[in-house]
Write an enzyme that holds these catalytic residues in place. Sequence first.
Site, PDB file in Angstrom:
ATOM      1  N   ASP A  12       0.862  -1.172   0.000  1.00  0.00           N
ATOM      2  CA  ASP A  12       0.000   0.000   0.000  1.00  0.00           C
ATOM      3  C   ASP A  12       0.906   1.232   0.000  1.00  0.00           C
ATOM      4  O   ASP A  12       2.111   1.138   0.295  1.00  0.00           O
ATOM      5  CB  ASP A  12      -0.894  -0.037   1.241  1.00  0.00           C
ATOM      6  CG  ASP A  12      -1.740   1.208   1.397  1.00  0.00           C
ATOM      7  OD1 ASP A  12      -2.410   1.599   0.428  1.00  0.00           O
ATOM      8  OD2 ASP A  12      -1.711   1.804   2.489  1.00  0.00           O
ATOM      9  N   ASP A  14      -0.161   5.128   1.071  1.00  0.00           N
ATOM     10  CA  ASP A  14      -0.379   6.056   2.186  1.00  0.00           C
ATOM     11  C   ASP A  14      -0.522   5.290   3.499  1.00  0.00           C
ATOM     12  O   ASP A  14      -1.343   4.382   3.615  1.00  0.00           O
ATOM     13  CB  ASP A  14      -1.629   6.895   1.931  1.00  0.00           C
ATOM     14  CG  ASP A  14      -1.505   7.692   0.640  1.00  0.00           C
ATOM     15  OD1 ASP A  14      -0.700   8.637   0.619  1.00  0.00           O
ATOM     16  OD2 ASP A  14      -2.187   7.353  -0.345  1.00  0.00           O
ATOM     17  N   ASP A 164      -1.920  -0.589   5.996  1.00  0.00           N
ATOM     18  CA  ASP A 164      -2.165   0.099   7.264  1.00  0.00           C
ATOM     19  C   ASP A 164      -3.635   0.228   7.616  1.00  0.00           C
ATOM     20  O   ASP A 164      -3.959   0.543   8.763  1.00  0.00           O
ATOM     21  CB  ASP A 164      -1.566   1.508   7.217  1.00  0.00           C
ATOM     22  CG  ASP A 164      -2.362   2.428   6.304  1.00  0.00           C
ATOM     23  OD1 ASP A 164      -2.912   3.425   6.804  1.00  0.00           O
ATOM     24  OD2 ASP A 164      -2.454   2.137   5.100  1.00  0.00           O
TER      25      ASP A 164
END
Length: 213
Positions: A12, A14, A164
């Site tokens: 991922d 961000d 996240d």
Amino acid sequence: MPQRAVRAILFDLDGTMVDSTASVERNWRRLSERVGIGWDVIGPWIHGIPVRQVLARLAPDMSPEEIEEHHQFMVEAESTDTGDVVPLPGALRALDQLPTSRWAIVTSGGRRLATARMRAAGLPQPRHLVTADDVDTGKPAPDPYLAGARAVGQPPQSCLAFEDAPAGIASAQAAGVPVVGIRTTHRDLDQPSVGSLAEVEFSADRMGVVVTW
């Protein structure tokens, strides 16, 4: 320490590779005011899910034309608001340890936004980049991670994702990609996780990647 041998890594962006939290929150707050949806309602949805999907869920009476207008507003706003976007700990080292053919970025942002944030953080532009522009349905649907596995030319179960956000974890799991959580934007991921990529070691050879965390 846990260790896993895989064929490729799907990151991922961000909250995993770059810290864009300040920009994300600034611009989602602007969108919240623009569309008249309270921050207490929209705030829990800002990480890991494309703008179009968030608006379609929270404002079901909004027309497709209005949703597209607000999406374009966010593309412009976030892509030009990168002054405080920085790499997260371990991100640059991780990419230094991996051949470019063995990793991809799989992000909920569009290509323009992803490119702007990677440039601001000093990350190299990836050989393989999957964005919201490349799939019909974004996270938490499996489409992004299925596309990521195709991009690196490996079966989903032979890859490993780092994520996240719960929506991203759900996306990877739905695609059949094993996932390790990154505790940056969410502390409790109900998933094997690390604080950052600084806690992860990557060792690559012609057969694949050994990941230790």
